[in-house]
Design a protein around this motif. Structure first.
Motif, PDB file in Angstrom:
ATOM      1  N   ARG A  29     -35.661 -29.795  12.929  1.00 45.87           N
ATOM      2  CA  ARG A  29     -37.064 -29.362  13.021  1.00 45.87           C
ATOM      3  C   ARG A  29     -37.791 -30.111  14.140  1.00 45.87           C
ATOM      4  O   ARG A  29     -38.699 -29.572  14.763  1.00 45.87           O
ATOM      5  N   ARG A  98     -37.431 -20.857  -0.650  1.00 47.46           N
ATOM      6  CA  ARG A  98     -38.045 -21.009  -1.968  1.00 47.46           C
ATOM      7  C   ARG A  98     -38.300 -19.622  -2.573  1.00 47.46           C
ATOM      8  O   ARG A  98     -38.909 -18.765  -1.956  1.00 47.46           O
ATOM      9  N   ASP A 135     -47.110 -32.382   7.521  1.00 44.84           N
ATOM     10  CA  ASP A 135     -47.286 -31.251   6.593  1.00 44.84           C
ATOM     11  C   ASP A 135     -46.007 -30.879   5.842  1.00 44.84           C
ATOM     12  O   ASP A 135     -46.088 -30.343   4.750  1.00 44.84           O
ATOM     13  N   ILE A 136     -44.848 -31.132   6.400  1.00 47.73           N
ATOM     14  CA  ILE A 136     -43.612 -30.804   5.683  1.00 47.73           C
ATOM     15  C   ILE A 136     -43.079 -32.035   4.960  1.00 47.73           C
ATOM     16  O   ILE A 136     -42.649 -31.942   3.813  1.00 47.73           O
TER      17      ILE A 136
ATOM     18  N   ALA B  47     -47.458 -23.048   3.269  1.00 48.92           N
ATOM     19  CA  ALA B  47     -46.158 -22.586   3.793  1.00 48.92           C
ATOM     20  C   ALA B  47     -45.340 -23.763   4.298  1.00 48.92           C
ATOM     21  O   ALA B  47     -44.126 -23.838   4.087  1.00 48.92           O
ATOM     22  N   MET B  48     -46.018 -24.699   4.946  1.00 54.32           N
ATOM     23  CA  MET B  48     -45.308 -25.878   5.473  1.00 54.32           C
ATOM     24  C   MET B  48     -44.802 -26.752   4.332  1.00 54.32           C
ATOM     25  O   MET B  48     -43.676 -27.252   4.378  1.00 54.32           O
ATOM     26  N   VAL B  49     -45.619 -26.948   3.324  1.00 54.85           N
ATOM     27  CA  VAL B  49     -45.193 -27.760   2.179  1.00 54.85           C
ATOM     28  C   VAL B  49     -43.967 -27.120   1.527  1.00 54.85           C
ATOM     29  O   VAL B  49     -43.007 -27.805   1.172  1.00 54.85           O
ATOM     30  N   ALA B  50     -43.988 -25.780   1.405  1.00 50.94           N
ATOM     31  CA  ALA B  50     -42.838 -25.083   0.809  1.00 50.94           C
ATOM     32  C   ALA B  50     -41.582 -25.262   1.657  1.00 50.94           C
ATOM     33  O   ALA B  50     -40.467 -25.313   1.136  1.00 50.94           O
ATOM     34  N   MET B  51     -41.770 -25.364   2.958  1.00 54.39           N
ATOM     35  CA  MET B  51     -40.605 -25.569   3.841  1.00 54.39           C
ATOM     36  C   MET B  51     -39.917 -26.902   3.567  1.00 54.39           C
ATOM     37  O   MET B  51     -38.745 -27.081   3.890  1.00 54.39           O
ATOM     38  N   GLY B  52     -40.649 -27.833   2.958  1.00 55.78           N
ATOM     39  CA  GLY B  52     -40.055 -29.120   2.611  1.00 55.78           C
ATOM     40  C   GLY B  52     -38.909 -28.980   1.631  1.00 55.78           C
ATOM     41  O   GLY B  52     -38.054 -29.860   1.537  1.00 55.78           O
ATOM     42  N   ALA B  53     -38.880 -27.867   0.887  1.00 54.05           N
ATOM     43  CA  ALA B  53     -37.800 -27.652  -0.085  1.00 54.05           C
ATOM     44  C   ALA B  53     -36.616 -26.904   0.535  1.00 54.05           C
ATOM     45  O   ALA B  53     -35.604 -26.726  -0.127  1.00 54.05           O
TER      46      ALA B  53
END
Lengths: 185, 114
Positions: A29, A98, A135-136, B47-53
């Motif tokens: 990333r 997800r 943010d990630i 959306a970015m937080v979900a990408m963490g998974a």
């Protein structure tokens, strides 16, 4: 973890196997490139191995490793920038999207995720690094600044600019294109 | 207050309500444009937080390659990836210098009057 800190290579190898997918995901990333991500992962584990005794356990091992990976990626991209211009890469398959509960929601989520992926890859690396880590990966402004070798206020400014660019790419371009198409009809 | 005055503050509201000044809050409560912009930043953030998974597909030999790299580095200070290249470069430079010096000495001997 304790065994690895005591110099047990087998224990450290087990840590590598348990974490390398996450480390590669972060490295990819940040760099946007398969080969660069491989190099960054290799370097990150070498540094982690070397510095394992300094890991105090006041953060999760994964967070500590993220910080090392971010630092390695920053160094790697800095070195790379001196040699050639950045290139954009092709789409990379995602293994574990997800799940959403309903088909429409899932389709919208997938659409948004794809747009965010594309917009992230289009960001300049210095902006991408900050927004990815914040943010990630939920790193603090202080940690991001430390690992990228910039001030905390510079990190905040870059985050701000990155979010505005992402918003423009993900939402506003679509809305503008839609409005122009409507006018054309 | 105008939307343009507030635009710089909106990206930071992606992480939560933040601390808007009373006049800024007053504007946002009545401005659909700013509300829409805040909603965009929050969707983006979600959306970015979900990408963490998410996990990317990794090259199959990566773990083995990393462990082999650690083996190569040995128990002491790990060798940097570029060390080999640097050693080859310095070796080449030393060989070229030696050859040059040797050549000069040979030429000097040939030209020396008998």
């Amino acid at each position: 973890m304790v065994a690895a800190q005591g110099g047990d290579r087998g224990a450290f190898d087990a840590l590598v196997r348990a974490t390398y997918v996450d480390t590669y995901t972060l490295a990819h990333r940040l760099t946007g490139d398969d080969d660069d991500a491989r190099d960054v992962v290799q370097e990150a584990y070498l540094r982690a191995f070397r510095g394992l005794r300094r890991f105090r356990g006041d953060a999760q091992f994964s967070t500590w490793l993220y910080r090392i990976t971010a630092n390695c990626a920053s160094t790697h991209l800095g070195r790379r920038r001196r040699h050639r211009h950045e290139e954009l890469d092709d789409d990379l398959p995602v293994d574990d999207p997800r799940p959403a509960h309903d088909p429409v929601g899932r389709a919208e989520h997938a659409h948004l995720r794809d747009r965010v992926h594309r917009a992230l890859r289009a960001l300049p690396p210095r902006l991408r690094a900050v927004v990815v880590l914040r943010d990630i990966y939920d790193l603090s402004h202080e940690a991001i600044a430390a690992e990228l070798g910039i001030s905390e206020s510079a990190a905040k400014v870059r985050l701000h600019r990155a979010r505005r660019k992402l918003r423009d790419d993900v939402f506003l371009r679509d809305e503008r294109d839609g409005a122009e198409a409507t006018r054309a009809v | 207050m105008r939307c343009e005055d507030l635009a710089a503050r909106l990206p930071s509201l992606a992480e939560g309500p933040g601390s808007l000044e009373p006049d800024e809050l007053h504007h946002v409560e009545r401005c659909l444009r700013c509300q829409a912009d805040i909603a965009r930043y929050r969707r983006l953030r979600r959306a970015m937080v979900a990408m963490g998974a998410e996990r990317l597909a990794v090259p199959p030999d990566l773990a083995a390659q990393v462990i082999a790299g650690l083996d190569e580095a040995g128990p002491g200070r790990p060798r940097h990836r570029s060390t080999g290249r640097r050693a080859a470069y310095l070796g080449g430079l030393a060989a070229a210098t030696a050859a040059g010096v040797g050549g000069v000495l040979v030429l000097a001997n040939r030209r020396r009057p008998a």
